[in-house]
Write a protein that holds these residues in place. Structure first.
Motif, PDB file in Angstrom:
ATOM      1  N   THR A 165      -5.310  -2.328  -3.819  1.00  0.00           N
ATOM      2  CA  THR A 165      -4.570  -0.979  -4.126  1.00  0.00           C
ATOM      3  C   THR A 165      -4.852   0.033  -4.235  1.00  0.00           C
ATOM      4  O   THR A 165      -4.756   1.504  -4.436  1.00  0.00           O
ATOM      5  CB  THR A 165      -3.179  -2.135  -4.059  1.00  0.00           C
ATOM      6  OG1 THR A 165      -2.692  -3.193  -3.398  1.00  0.00           O
ATOM      7  CG2 THR A 165      -1.727  -0.246  -3.696  1.00  0.00           C
ATOM      8  N   CYS A 197       0.898  -1.688  -0.328  1.00  0.00           N
ATOM      9  CA  CYS A 197       0.139   0.497  -0.039  1.00  0.00           C
ATOM     10  C   CYS A 197       1.213   1.573   0.554  1.00  0.00           C
ATOM     11  O   CYS A 197      -0.259   2.273  -0.554  1.00  0.00           O
ATOM     12  CB  CYS A 197      -0.893  -0.018   1.393  1.00  0.00           C
ATOM     13  SG  CYS A 197      -2.208  -1.393   0.855  1.00  0.00           S
ATOM     14  N   CYS A 203      -6.640   0.521   2.173  1.00  0.00           N
ATOM     15  CA  CYS A 203      -6.401  -0.264   1.418  1.00  0.00           C
ATOM     16  C   CYS A 203      -5.163  -1.847   2.223  1.00  0.00           C
ATOM     17  O   CYS A 203      -5.282  -3.290   1.498  1.00  0.00           O
ATOM     18  CB  CYS A 203      -4.918   0.043   0.831  1.00  0.00           C
ATOM     19  SG  CYS A 203      -3.467  -0.726  -0.339  1.00  0.00           S
ATOM     20  N   GLN A 215      -8.821   8.182  -3.442  1.00  0.00           N
ATOM     21  CA  GLN A 215      -8.207   8.905  -2.741  1.00  0.00           C
ATOM     22  C   GLN A 215      -8.009  10.268  -3.759  1.00  0.00           C
ATOM     23  O   GLN A 215      -8.464  11.832  -3.312  1.00  0.00           O
ATOM     24  CB  GLN A 215      -6.507   8.705  -2.828  1.00  0.00           C
ATOM     25  CG  GLN A 215      -6.108   9.506  -1.557  1.00  0.00           C
ATOM     26  CD  GLN A 215      -5.098   9.582  -1.497  1.00  0.00           C
ATOM     27  OE1 GLN A 215      -4.060   9.722  -2.051  1.00  0.00           O
ATOM     28  NE2 GLN A 215      -4.724   9.264   0.222  1.00  0.00           N
ATOM     29  N   LYS A 216      -8.098  10.079  -5.008  1.00  0.00           N
ATOM     30  CA  LYS A 216      -7.040  10.848  -6.232  1.00  0.00           C
ATOM     31  C   LYS A 216      -9.042  11.356  -6.500  1.00  0.00           C
ATOM     32  O   LYS A 216      -8.760  12.911  -6.255  1.00  0.00           O
ATOM     33  CB  LYS A 216      -6.708  10.435  -7.384  1.00  0.00           C
ATOM     34  CG  LYS A 216      -5.331  10.541  -7.121  1.00  0.00           C
ATOM     35  CD  LYS A 216      -4.564  11.010  -6.262  1.00  0.00           C
ATOM     36  CE  LYS A 216      -2.915  11.414  -6.096  1.00  0.00           C
ATOM     37  NZ  LYS A 216      -2.807  12.323  -5.379  1.00  0.00           N
ATOM     38  N   GLN A 263       2.086   3.153  -2.867  1.00  0.00           N
ATOM     39  CA  GLN A 263       0.630   3.630  -3.631  1.00  0.00           C
ATOM     40  C   GLN A 263       0.923   5.215  -3.104  1.00  0.00           C
ATOM     41  O   GLN A 263      -0.190   6.222  -3.493  1.00  0.00           O
ATOM     42  CB  GLN A 263      -0.167   2.787  -4.292  1.00  0.00           C
ATOM     43  CG  GLN A 263      -0.080   1.617  -5.213  1.00  0.00           C
ATOM     44  CD  GLN A 263      -0.479   2.877  -6.600  1.00  0.00           C
ATOM     45  OE1 GLN A 263      -0.542   3.949  -7.045  1.00  0.00           O
ATOM     46  NE2 GLN A 263       0.453   1.744  -7.851  1.00  0.00           N
ATOM     47  N   LEU A 264      -0.138   4.970  -1.784  1.00  0.00           N
ATOM     48  CA  LEU A 264      -0.349   5.652  -0.917  1.00  0.00           C
ATOM     49  C   LEU A 264       1.402   6.170  -0.097  1.00  0.00           C
ATOM     50  O   LEU A 264       0.706   5.772   0.427  1.00  0.00           O
ATOM     51  CB  LEU A 264      -1.455   5.279  -0.315  1.00  0.00           C
ATOM     52  CG  LEU A 264      -1.883   4.436  -0.952  1.00  0.00           C
ATOM     53  CD1 LEU A 264      -3.326   3.478  -0.615  1.00  0.00           C
ATOM     54  CD2 LEU A 264      -3.626   6.142  -0.738  1.00  0.00           C
ATOM     55  N   TYR A 307      -6.100   3.952  -4.272  1.00  0.00           N
ATOM     56  CA  TYR A 307      -5.160   5.228  -5.158  1.00  0.00           C
ATOM     57  C   TYR A 307      -5.970   6.164  -5.267  1.00  0.00           C
ATOM     58  O   TYR A 307      -6.320   7.297  -5.362  1.00  0.00           O
ATOM     59  CB  TYR A 307      -3.680   4.755  -5.426  1.00  0.00           C
ATOM     60  CG  TYR A 307      -3.637   6.118  -6.047  1.00  0.00           C
ATOM     61  CD1 TYR A 307      -2.584   6.507  -5.702  1.00  0.00           C
ATOM     62  CD2 TYR A 307      -3.920   5.928  -7.563  1.00  0.00           C
ATOM     63  CE1 TYR A 307      -1.655   7.770  -6.182  1.00  0.00           C
ATOM     64  CE2 TYR A 307      -3.081   7.064  -7.789  1.00  0.00           C
ATOM     65  CZ  TYR A 307      -1.960   8.109  -7.024  1.00  0.00           C
ATOM     66  OH  TYR A 307      -1.430   8.753  -8.147  1.00  0.00           O
ATOM     67  N   TYR A 356      -5.274   4.518   3.278  1.00  0.00           N
ATOM     68  CA  TYR A 356      -3.987   3.699   3.386  1.00  0.00           C
ATOM     69  C   TYR A 356      -4.441   2.772   4.365  1.00  0.00           C
ATOM     70  O   TYR A 356      -3.951   1.510   3.744  1.00  0.00           O
ATOM     71  CB  TYR A 356      -2.356   4.170   4.162  1.00  0.00           C
ATOM     72  CG  TYR A 356      -2.048   3.303   4.629  1.00  0.00           C
ATOM     73  CD1 TYR A 356      -0.518   3.019   3.460  1.00  0.00           C
ATOM     74  CD2 TYR A 356      -1.726   3.665   5.406  1.00  0.00           C
ATOM     75  CE1 TYR A 356       0.835   2.669   3.956  1.00  0.00           C
ATOM     76  CE2 TYR A 356      -0.806   2.449   6.276  1.00  0.00           C
ATOM     77  CZ  TYR A 356       0.132   1.874   5.353  1.00  0.00           C
ATOM     78  OH  TYR A 356       1.530   0.795   5.831  1.00  0.00           O
TER      79      TYR A 356
END
Length: 468
Positions: free
Chosen positions: A419, A392, A406, A426-427, A395-396, A423, A403
């Motif tokens: 995973t 994780c 994940c 979150q974006k 990516q985070l 991510y 996180y």
């Protein structure tokens, strides 16, 4: 002897010509704003010099613009040209005025930086002229203007349209993890069909299925979105997505609805009219965005691995438009207590389910090979806690709730696709959530340990940055 001068290291860089050139337009406009607001502290603006009104109109025309809004560059240049025209009209009466000359220089520099042409259309200082009934932002700005006039004429009138429209965010991803309109983060079971949003304008429903035997965790394999009819703007449209079926069209095959409402700048620089409701396919079969301009709603749907994620931004006033029969909305009220996996915000990390290893063995048998085309089960494996954390972290970077979600998903399912799901969620949140100061949510159990594990230097930097 030491060198005389500023005692602060790095201060000389702040006075470098490159930085001064870069920030000069902003500094000049700040001077115009400050001096215009505090008459007599800089240079008195005579009654004939109307530079203060020019500046006020410019701020009004650009206050709602952000680089993320379609057509930002075009609208900003139009506002600059209107500002410039206003200064020209009052140039004679403002001769020798510091505020006026600061504004003129600031406009010139901003036009140069933004590549704005001197000739071209200008913004109107009367928003009602640009009123577009099927454009939510235009409609609410129009209501704001008229309510502003009305409240000055009738001081005791009661209206809720005087304030600028506020927006709410809701997201769902993973096993599944829910972020509500109130920024409450929950992990739920909610197997079967559940409403995320259900009001007079929009209905969003998800269907969740069990992920692995022996675990109560589920994930989303179907999304149904109903845009309800809005008189004069759009008829009802239904969008449905399922695993391995993420269409770039509504159920009836259309990709848009309603008359064109405003001009939008495309990624290639071209301009075109967008409709009241339209779909944008960002990645075929993997990423679709739905834009309902007539109600100010944006929905992002993704498929990552075998499951779907969802992110929604909606005006607060519309999210509250529901009756007593529509009170079961996960985005509004969260998951029922009996459906919660987390414990009041604490997300306990599970041990790898015993059934997971057996399931992986079964999935690798030849008879399952035909099921691995779209989302290869080869990505599944049994993770230990440290292995899940390491995966994780790739990516985070920030160890917030995304996180930790994940890590939870990897331990629960063994599916590495979760995973990327965390991510991407979150974006999507960062692109749609209206309040940046609320982006980060940390699990209660890790808040103290995160603080204590930070080095003094890092913590000191964080405090300094917060105070700047």
């Amino acid at each position: 002897m030491g060198r005389a001068g500023c005692c602060c290291r790095g201060a000389e860089r702040l006075a470098s010509p490159s930085l001064l050139r870069r920030f000069r337009p902003l500094l000049l406009l700040i001077i115009a704003l400050c001096c215009g607001a505090h008459l007599g502290q800089c240079q008195v603006v005579t009654p004939q010099c109307r530079i203060q009104k020019c500046t006020t109109d410019f701020v009004s025309l650009t206050s709602h613009l952000t680089p993320a809004v379609d057509g930002f560059h075009t609208e900003f240049c139009k506002a600059l040209r209107a500002y410039s025209a206003c200064t020209q009209r009052t140039a004679k009466s403002c001769r020798g005025n510091l505020v006026f000359h600061s504004a003129v220089l600031g406009i010139s520099d901003l036009m140069s930086q933004r590549n704005c042409s001197r000739d071209g259309p200008t913004s109107s200082t009367h928003p009602e002229v640009l009123h577009e009934p099927c454009n939510y932002h235009s409609r609410t700005q129009h209501a704001h203007t008229h309510s502003h006039v009305h409240t000055h004429t009738h001081a005791h009138s009661h209206t809720h349209s005087h304030s600028r429209a506020g927006y709410l965010f809701c997201g769902l991803f993973g096993d599944p993890h829910l972020r509500t309109f109130k920024d409450s983060f929950q992990t739920c079971k909610v197997e079967g069909a559940w409403p995320l949003i259900d009001n007079d304008y929009l209905s969003v429903q998800v269907t969740n299925v069990p992920v692995v035997p022996g675990s109560s965790a589920t994930a989303t394999n179907k999304v149904t979105i109903i845009f309800k009819p809005y008189e004069g703007c759009t008829e009802q449209r239904v969008y449905q997505a399922v695993t391995d079926g993420l269409p770039a069209a509504f159920d009836d095959g259309t990709i848009s609805s309603g008359d064109p409402i405003h001009t939008s700048a495309g990624a290639d620089g071209s301009a075109g009219k967008v409709r009241a409701l339209w779909i944008s396919e960002r990645s075929p079969g993997r990423h679709v965005e739905l834009h309902a301009g007539y109600i100010g709603v944006t929905v992002i749907v993704r498929q990552l691995g075998r499951y779907l994620t969802l992110a929604v931004r909606i005006p607060e006033e519309l999210a509250q438009a529901y009756d007593a029969t529509q009170d079961l909305q996960l985005c509004l009220n969260g998951c029922p207590s009996g459906e919660r996996i987390d414990q009041a915000g604490h997300l306990p990390l599970p041990l790898s389910p015993p059934a997971l290893g057996l399931q992986l063995q079964q999935l690798r048998r030849p008879e399952y090979a035909s099921q691995t085309q779209a989302s290869p089960y080869g990505a599944m494996q049994v993770f230990g806690v440290e292995g899940a954390k390491e995966r994780c972290r790739e990516q985070l970077e920030v160890q917030d709730i995304y996180y930790h979600s994940c890590v939870f998903d990897l331990l629960t399912t063994g599916d590495a696709n979760f995973t990327v799901a965390a991510y991407s969620a979150q974006k999507d949140m960062e692109s749609l959530h209206p309040h940046q100061d609320r982006w980060r949510i940390y699990p209660r159990s890790s808040a103290l340990s995160t603080l204590c594990c930070g080095s003094p230097a890092v913590l000191l930097c964080a405090v300094i940055l917060a105070l700047m």
